[in-house]
Design a protein around this motif. Structure first.
Motif, mmCIF file in Angstrom:
data_model
loop_
_atom_site.group_PDB
_atom_site.id
_atom_site.type_symbol
_atom_site.label_atom_id
_atom_site.label_comp_id
_atom_site.label_asym_id
_atom_site.label_seq_id
_atom_site.Cartn_x
_atom_site.Cartn_y
_atom_site.Cartn_z
ATOM 1 N N SER A 58 1.039 -0.994 0.084
ATOM 2 C CA SER A 58 0.036 0.002 -0.145
ATOM 3 C C SER A 58 0.711 1.248 -0.030
ATOM 4 C CB SER A 58 -0.766 0.165 1.252
ATOM 5 O OG SER A 58 -0.242 -0.034 2.417
ATOM 6 N N HIS A 60 2.334 4.862 1.319
ATOM 7 C CA HIS A 60 2.413 5.614 2.473
ATOM 8 C C HIS A 60 1.521 6.674 2.604
ATOM 9 C CE1 HIS A 60 4.391 7.922 5.591
ATOM 10 N NE2 HIS A 60 5.240 6.945 5.983
ATOM 11 N N THR A 61 1.077 7.062 3.831
ATOM 12 C CA THR A 61 0.162 8.226 3.673
ATOM 13 C C THR A 61 0.540 9.466 3.535
ATOM 14 O OG1 THR A 61 0.963 8.326 6.184
ATOM 15 C CG2 THR A 61 -1.196 6.960 6.074
ATOM 16 N N PHE A 64 -1.077 10.936 0.347
ATOM 17 C CA PHE A 64 -2.258 11.303 0.393
ATOM 18 C C PHE A 64 -2.356 12.719 1.089
ATOM 19 C CE2 PHE A 64 -2.385 6.867 0.410
ATOM 20 C CZ PHE A 64 -2.926 6.475 -0.890
ATOM 21 N N GLU A 65 -1.215 13.437 1.500
ATOM 22 C CA GLU A 65 -1.269 14.710 2.487
ATOM 23 C C GLU A 65 -1.025 15.998 1.420
ATOM 24 O OE1 GLU A 65 1.876 14.009 5.250
ATOM 25 O OE2 GLU A 65 0.834 12.388 6.418
#
Ligand SMILES: CC(C)(COP(=O)(O)OP(=O)(O)OC[C@H]1O[C@@H](n2cnc3c(N)ncnc32)[C@H](O)[C@@H]1OP(=O)(O)O)[C@@H](O)C(=O)NCCC(=O)NCCS
Length: 65
Positions: A58, A60-61, A64-65
């Motif tokens: 998946s 990394h967050t 999406f930042e």
């Protein structure tokens, strides 16, 4: 930054990252990037060990930042 490109920094980072993964005993990793660039490092399928790892991957967050 464009003015810092083409000085071998990318190559050094990739080689250092690979060395760290090997030190940790990683079974494998996934790289997201330009095939034309990373292909020169063998990233089409670059085995670290004999077996081929399989798992869910998946983003990394931070993407999406
Ligand atoms: C691609 C990138 C990570 C390479 O890092 P770098 O420090 O400039 O790379 P190096 O100095 O180690 O290597 C430079 C070589 O890579 C080549 N290269 C750079 N970007 C390339 C690309 N997108 N496709 C193919 N080759 C590329 C250069 O032509 C040069 O080739 P040469 O050695 O035959 O002269 C960096 O240039 C960058 O961040 N570029 C902007 C964003 C981008 O294109 N990212 C793609 C990866 S996700």
């Amino acid at each position: 930054m464009p003015e810092q490109q083409g000085k071998g920094i990318g190559k050094a980072l990739i080689n250092q990252g690979l060395a760290q993964l090997k030190e940790r005993g990683a079974e494998g990793f996934v790289l997201l990037g330009e095939p034309e660039y990373y292909g020169r490092f063998g990233f089409k399928a670059l085995p670290i060990k004999d077996s081929t790892p399989a798992d869910e991957v998946s983003y990394h967050t931070a993407f999406f930042e």
